[in-house]
Design a protein around this motif. Structure first.
Motif: not given
Length: 194
Positions: A83, A100-101, A116, A120
């Motif tokens: 992240i 990924d975020a 989140k 993930l």
């Protein structure tokens, strides 16, 4: 949070000591084993001792930036979800080559980060392989500086490009690290932060 009987490990990387300490305590309260690092170099030392299940990293840090750290993580540890967080840049379009975020500092609640992380972790290590995008991720400075940052989908290095007139059409730049022609779109409608 535990997974198959052991605490999941989070590495939180940020040069702001107050944010590091606060975020570490919050993540521990959610049940994670948390390690912290103040920059990319210290994060690499942590990665040598214990591999985390997930990394949260700021993008702008002294010594080794988050851009550099995350390109190394993607190449050496592609299975570790990441992240990216920033108060100086916002991710535009796909950020998959590096993260990924993406969460904007000061605009997310701890519960949002925790959700989140769970999302993930549940996808890892069998996360679907994300193919290299045909357009590079664009990171736009929030403070309206005369540049933006591109991440090369080929070598994963990030580099700055001078800010020109915004256009919805695809543009092209050459990656200074690997000389790949990088296509990108600087979306007029997503740049309202300047």
């Amino acid at each position: 949070m535990t997974h198959e009987g052991f605490k999941l490990r989070i590495l939180f990387v940020d040069d702001d000591s107050a944010l590091r300490e606060t975020s570490g305590l919050i993540l521990k309260s959610f049940g994670y084993d948390v390690r912290t690092a103040e920059d990319g170099f210290q994060a690499l030392v942590e990665l040598r001792s214990v591999l985390p299940d997930l990394i949260v990293s700021d993008l702008r840090m002294p010594n080794m930036s988050g851009f550099e750290l995350l390109s190394i993580v993607r190449k050496r540890f592609p299975h570790i979800p990441v992240i990216a967080i920033s108060g100086e840049f916002f991710g535009q379009g796909t950020t998959a080559p590096l993260a990924d975020a993406f969460l904007m500092k000061g605009q997310y609640r701890p519960e949002q980060m925790a959700a989140k992380i769970v999302e993930l972790i549940e996808e890892s290590p069998l996360r679907p392989h994300v193919p290299k995008p045909d357009k590079a991720p664009v990171w736009v400075p929030v403070n309206g500086k005369g540049y933006f940052v591109l991440t090369c989908p080929a070598c994963l290095r990030s580099f700055s490009e001078p800010r020109t007139e915004l256009a919805d059409a695809a543009s092209e730049a050459e990656c200074p690290a690997c000389m790949t022609k990088v296509r990108y779109i600087l979306d007029v409608h997503s740049c309202g932060h300047n």
